[in-house]
Design a protein around this motif. Sequence first.
Motif, PDB file in Angstrom:
ATOM      1  N   THR A   1     -81.177  -8.395  86.030  1.00  0.00           N
ATOM      2  CA  THR A   1     -80.266  -7.454  86.698  1.00  0.00           C
ATOM      3  C   THR A   1     -80.946  -6.098  86.848  1.00  0.00           C
ATOM      4  O   THR A   1     -81.961  -5.821  86.198  1.00  0.00           O
ATOM      5  CB  THR A   1     -78.956  -7.276  85.896  1.00  0.00           C
ATOM      6  OG1 THR A   1     -79.280  -6.837  84.564  1.00  0.00           O
ATOM      7  CG2 THR A   1     -78.173  -8.574  85.824  1.00  0.00           C
ATOM      8  N   TYR A   2     -80.363  -5.268  87.679  1.00  0.00           N
ATOM      9  CA  TYR A   2     -80.884  -3.925  87.921  1.00  0.00           C
ATOM     10  C   TYR A   2     -79.762  -2.936  87.628  1.00  0.00           C
ATOM     11  O   TYR A   2     -78.778  -2.884  88.366  1.00  0.00           O
ATOM     12  CB  TYR A   2     -81.373  -3.792  89.358  1.00  0.00           C
ATOM     13  CG  TYR A   2     -82.448  -4.807  89.712  1.00  0.00           C
ATOM     14  CD1 TYR A   2     -83.795  -4.513  89.544  1.00  0.00           C
ATOM     15  CD2 TYR A   2     -82.098  -6.082  90.167  1.00  0.00           C
ATOM     16  CE1 TYR A   2     -84.772  -5.452  89.846  1.00  0.00           C
ATOM     17  CE2 TYR A   2     -83.067  -7.028  90.465  1.00  0.00           C
ATOM     18  CZ  TYR A   2     -84.405  -6.702  90.300  1.00  0.00           C
ATOM     19  OH  TYR A   2     -85.373  -7.628  90.589  1.00  0.00           O
ATOM     20  N   ASP A   3     -79.913  -2.185  86.526  1.00  0.00           N
ATOM     21  CA  ASP A   3     -78.856  -1.269  86.070  1.00  0.00           C
ATOM     22  C   ASP A   3     -77.527  -2.002  85.920  1.00  0.00           C
ATOM     23  O   ASP A   3     -76.458  -1.516  86.302  1.00  0.00           O
ATOM     24  CB  ASP A   3     -78.691  -0.094  87.049  1.00  0.00           C
ATOM     25  CG  ASP A   3     -79.937   0.798  87.088  1.00  0.00           C
ATOM     26  OD1 ASP A   3     -80.580   0.926  86.023  1.00  0.00           O
ATOM     27  OD2 ASP A   3     -80.252   1.331  88.162  1.00  0.00           O
ATOM     28  N   GLY A   4     -77.626  -3.239  85.385  1.00  0.00           N
ATOM     29  CA  GLY A   4     -76.413  -4.001  85.105  1.00  0.00           C
ATOM     30  C   GLY A   4     -75.794  -4.672  86.311  1.00  0.00           C
ATOM     31  O   GLY A   4     -74.670  -5.195  86.228  1.00  0.00           O
ATOM     32  N   GLU A   5     -76.524  -4.712  87.447  1.00  0.00           N
ATOM     33  CA  GLU A   5     -75.984  -5.372  88.643  1.00  0.00           C
ATOM     34  C   GLU A   5     -76.973  -6.420  89.159  1.00  0.00           C
ATOM     35  O   GLU A   5     -78.184  -6.314  88.957  1.00  0.00           O
ATOM     36  CB  GLU A   5     -75.659  -4.349  89.732  1.00  0.00           C
ATOM     37  CG  GLU A   5     -74.516  -3.417  89.350  1.00  0.00           C
ATOM     38  CD  GLU A   5     -73.898  -2.719  90.547  1.00  0.00           C
ATOM     39  OE1 GLU A   5     -72.666  -2.629  90.594  1.00  0.00           O
ATOM     40  OE2 GLU A   5     -74.663  -2.270  91.432  1.00  0.00           O
ATOM     41  N   MET A   6     -76.446  -7.414  89.845  1.00  0.00           N
ATOM     42  CA  MET A   6     -77.203  -8.587  90.279  1.00  0.00           C
ATOM     43  C   MET A   6     -77.604  -8.454  91.744  1.00  0.00           C
ATOM     44  O   MET A   6     -76.789  -8.090  92.589  1.00  0.00           O
ATOM     45  CB  MET A   6     -76.305  -9.813  90.076  1.00  0.00           C
ATOM     46  CG  MET A   6     -76.876 -11.128  90.526  1.00  0.00           C
ATOM     47  SD  MET A   6     -75.655 -12.471  90.366  1.00  0.00           S
ATOM     48  CE  MET A   6     -75.570 -12.657  88.595  1.00  0.00           C
ATOM     49  N   ASP A   7     -78.877  -8.773  92.056  1.00  0.00           N
ATOM     50  CA  ASP A   7     -79.315  -8.733  93.461  1.00  0.00           C
ATOM     51  C   ASP A   7     -79.113 -10.103  94.112  1.00  0.00           C
ATOM     52  O   ASP A   7     -78.662 -11.055  93.478  1.00  0.00           O
ATOM     53  CB  ASP A   7     -80.765  -8.264  93.570  1.00  0.00           C
ATOM     54  CG  ASP A   7     -81.757  -9.286  93.025  1.00  0.00           C
ATOM     55  OD1 ASP A   7     -81.324 -10.251  92.350  1.00  0.00           O
ATOM     56  OD2 ASP A   7     -82.968  -9.123  93.270  1.00  0.00           O
ATOM     57  N   TYR A   8     -79.463 -10.195  95.389  1.00  0.00           N
ATOM     58  CA  TYR A   8     -79.202 -11.424  96.146  1.00  0.00           C
ATOM     59  C   TYR A   8     -79.997 -12.614  95.609  1.00  0.00           C
ATOM     60  O   TYR A   8     -79.490 -13.730  95.538  1.00  0.00           O
ATOM     61  CB  TYR A   8     -79.532 -11.191  97.630  1.00  0.00           C
ATOM     62  CG  TYR A   8     -79.201 -12.363  98.522  1.00  0.00           C
ATOM     63  CD1 TYR A   8     -77.928 -12.907  98.554  1.00  0.00           C
ATOM     64  CD2 TYR A   8     -80.168 -12.934  99.353  1.00  0.00           C
ATOM     65  CE1 TYR A   8     -77.619 -13.987  99.375  1.00  0.00           C
ATOM     66  CE2 TYR A   8     -79.867 -14.007 100.179  1.00  0.00           C
ATOM     67  CZ  TYR A   8     -78.588 -14.533 100.183  1.00  0.00           C
ATOM     68  OH  TYR A   8     -78.287 -15.597 100.994  1.00  0.00           O
ATOM     69  N   LYS A   9     -81.230 -12.374  95.209  1.00  0.00           N
ATOM     70  CA  LYS A   9     -82.077 -13.465  94.722  1.00  0.00           C
ATOM     71  C   LYS A   9     -81.498 -14.067  93.434  1.00  0.00           C
ATOM     72  O   LYS A   9     -81.439 -15.293  93.274  1.00  0.00           O
ATOM     73  CB  LYS A   9     -83.499 -12.946  94.470  1.00  0.00           C
ATOM     74  CG  LYS A   9     -84.508 -14.044  94.199  1.00  0.00           C
ATOM     75  CD  LYS A   9     -85.902 -13.493  93.968  1.00  0.00           C
ATOM     76  CE  LYS A   9     -86.518 -12.959  95.240  1.00  0.00           C
ATOM     77  NZ  LYS A   9     -87.937 -12.571  95.043  1.00  0.00           N
ATOM     78  N   THR A  10     -81.048 -13.213  92.522  1.00  0.00           N
ATOM     79  CA  THR A  10     -80.440 -13.698  91.279  1.00  0.00           C
ATOM     80  C   THR A  10     -79.122 -14.406  91.573  1.00  0.00           C
ATOM     81  O   THR A  10     -78.778 -15.401  90.931  1.00  0.00           O
ATOM     82  CB  THR A  10     -80.204 -12.526  90.299  1.00  0.00           C
ATOM     83  OG1 THR A  10     -81.436 -11.820  90.122  1.00  0.00           O
ATOM     84  CG2 THR A  10     -79.712 -13.015  88.957  1.00  0.00           C
ATOM     85  N   TYR A  11     -78.383 -13.891  92.561  1.00  0.00           N
ATOM     86  CA  TYR A  11     -77.127 -14.518  92.974  1.00  0.00           C
ATOM     87  C   TYR A  11     -77.385 -15.927  93.504  1.00  0.00           C
ATOM     88  O   TYR A  11     -76.595 -16.855  93.242  1.00  0.00           O
ATOM     89  CB  TYR A  11     -76.457 -13.659  94.048  1.00  0.00           C
ATOM     90  CG  TYR A  11     -75.237 -14.292  94.679  1.00  0.00           C
ATOM     91  CD1 TYR A  11     -74.022 -14.347  93.990  1.00  0.00           C
ATOM     92  CD2 TYR A  11     -75.299 -14.835  95.961  1.00  0.00           C
ATOM     93  CE1 TYR A  11     -72.904 -14.933  94.573  1.00  0.00           C
ATOM     94  CE2 TYR A  11     -74.184 -15.416  96.552  1.00  0.00           C
ATOM     95  CZ  TYR A  11     -72.990 -15.464  95.848  1.00  0.00           C
ATOM     96  OH  TYR A  11     -71.877 -16.051  96.422  1.00  0.00           O
ATOM     97  N   LEU A  12     -78.467 -16.121  94.250  1.00  0.00           N
ATOM     98  CA  LEU A  12     -78.790 -17.441  94.783  1.00  0.00           C
ATOM     99  C   LEU A  12     -79.024 -18.449  93.658  1.00  0.00           C
ATOM    100  O   LEU A  12     -78.577 -19.594  93.746  1.00  0.00           O
ATOM    101  CB  LEU A  12     -80.026 -17.353  95.687  1.00  0.00           C
ATOM    102  CG  LEU A  12     -79.828 -16.680  97.050  1.00  0.00           C
ATOM    103  CD1 LEU A  12     -81.168 -16.481  97.744  1.00  0.00           C
ATOM    104  CD2 LEU A  12     -78.881 -17.490  97.931  1.00  0.00           C
ATOM    105  N   ASP A  13     -79.725 -18.049  92.604  1.00  0.00           N
ATOM    106  CA  ASP A  13     -79.913 -18.931  91.451  1.00  0.00           C
ATOM    107  C   ASP A  13     -78.566 -19.312  90.845  1.00  0.00           C
ATOM    108  O   ASP A  13     -78.331 -20.476  90.475  1.00  0.00           O
ATOM    109  CB  ASP A  13     -80.783 -18.248  90.388  1.00  0.00           C
ATOM    110  CG  ASP A  13     -82.256 -18.206  90.773  1.00  0.00           C
ATOM    111  OD1 ASP A  13     -82.633 -18.909  91.733  1.00  0.00           O
ATOM    112  OD2 ASP A  13     -83.024 -17.484  90.126  1.00  0.00           O
TER     113      ASP A  13
END
Length: 461
Positions: A328-340
Motif C-alpha cells: 500500500t501507499y500511505d495506507g491506500e491500495m493502487d490499481y495493481k494491488t487491487y487487481l491481485d
Amino acid sequence: MCGRWGGALRGMEWKQALRGRLAACTGPKKSEQELKDEEMELFTKYYMEWKGGRKSVNTSYMNIPRFYYRLPAEDEVLLQKLREESRAVFLQRKSRELLDNEELQNLWFLLDKHQTPPMIGEEAMINYESFLKVGEKAGPKCKQFFTAKVFAKLLHNDPYGRISIMQFFNYVMRKVWLHQTRIGLSLYDVAGQGYLRESDLENYILELIPTLPQLDGLEKSFYSFYVCTAVRKFFFFLDPLRTGKIKIQDILACSFLDDLLELRDEELSKESQETNWFSAPSALRVYGQYLNLDKDHNGMLSKEELSRYGTGTLTNIFLDRVFQECLTYDGEMDYKTYLDFVLALENRKEPAALQYIFKLLDIENKGYLNVFSLNYFFRAIQEQMKIHGQEPVSFQDVKDEIFDMVKPKDPYKISLQDLINSSQGDTVTSILIDLNGFWTYENREVLVASDNDNTTDIDDT
C-alpha cells in the motif's frame, strides 16, 4: 701438529661464515609484502615441481568444453550489442525453420491425397505406410512430425490402425504456433535468459493490441490500464514467489495466451468475451469497479472504500489483514494491488488464489491455520450476523465442519496444501471472510431445493 692446524683452519671458516650471515641479516629488512611475495614464489615453485613429478592418470578433464559464459556487464556496451545481434540472428534462423502458410497448405494437400479408406463419418484417415510416404514428399521441414512416436500418440481405437488426418494436421499447426509464439516472446526477452520481466510482457501485450480485432474499440488512453490488467493475470498465477519474472515456457504451457489470442476472432461471442479476462468488456468492468469504489477520486482505495467491494459483506478483520500484508501507499491500495485482490477473490478454487488468501488468514505466520485462527476470523462473521438481526451460529459447529471438509493430515492444523488437496478451499475461505459466502454455505440445501423447483417449473411450461 697437522691435526691442530687443520682444526684451526676449519674454525676460521665457520667464523667467517657466521660473520657473513650476520652481515646479511643486518642489511635492510624486507617489508611484509615482500616476504609474502617471496613465500608465494617459493610455494609456486615447489608445488609445480611436485605436480610435474606426478603422472596424470586421467587427462579427460582437458577435453571438457567450456560451458559457462558470463553475461556482459552494463558498461560492456560492445559485448551487449554482440549478444543482442547473435540472439536476433539465432531467432531469425529458428523462424525460417518453421512451416509457412504455403507449406502448410501443401502438407494438407498431400495428406488428403494419401488418405486411407474407409472414412469414419466425414473424417479422413491415414495409415502408417501412407503417413511415411507423405513425410518423404513433404520436405525436410516436416521431417520432425513424421515419426513413429507422433503416429502412436495420435493412434486411438481405429480397427485399421489409422490416425485422423485432421487431428494430425491440427497437431502440426499447434506445434508451429507454439514455436512461432516462443520466438515472438523471446524477442522481448531483454536479458536473454528464457524469462520475461513485467516490463517485457507489458511491451509484448502493448504491441499485440493492434493485431486483436476484439480490442479495436479501446481508446488509446485506456491502453496502459488494459496492459496492466492483462499482465497482472500472468504474474499473479505464474509468479507465486513474486520474483518479478516468468519463464517463457510457463507462459506457453498455460491457457492465458490462448485466451488473449482468442481476441483475434472477429466473431467471438458475447458470452466468451464476458468470461475472458483479457477481453475489452472484462477489462472495462474491472477498471470501472475500481473507479466506482474510489469515492474521493484520488486514484487509490482506502480500507473503507474497498469494504464496498462486491456485495459489501467482506469482514473488517479480513480487510485489515489485506492492508497489513499487501503493498500500500500511505495506507491506500493502487490499481495493481487491487487487481491481485480481485484475481484472488474471483478464482478461489485456484492454488495461487488460495495461497494469497491463506497468507492473510495465517495471522501468526506459522504456515498453518489452527482453531485460534479460525475463531479469530469467524467472530467477525458472528458480529455481522448480529448487526443484520440474525442468530449467530456456534463457532464449534463451524470449526468441526471445516475440519471435516478439509480432512487435514494433522487433525489440529490446516496447511495450504491441505486446503488445495481438499478441493474445498473456496468454500472454507468464503465461510471465514465473507458474510454472503457464509450465508450461501449455511443455506446451501435451501438454495439447491429452490433451483430444483425452478427447473421443474421451466420443464412444466
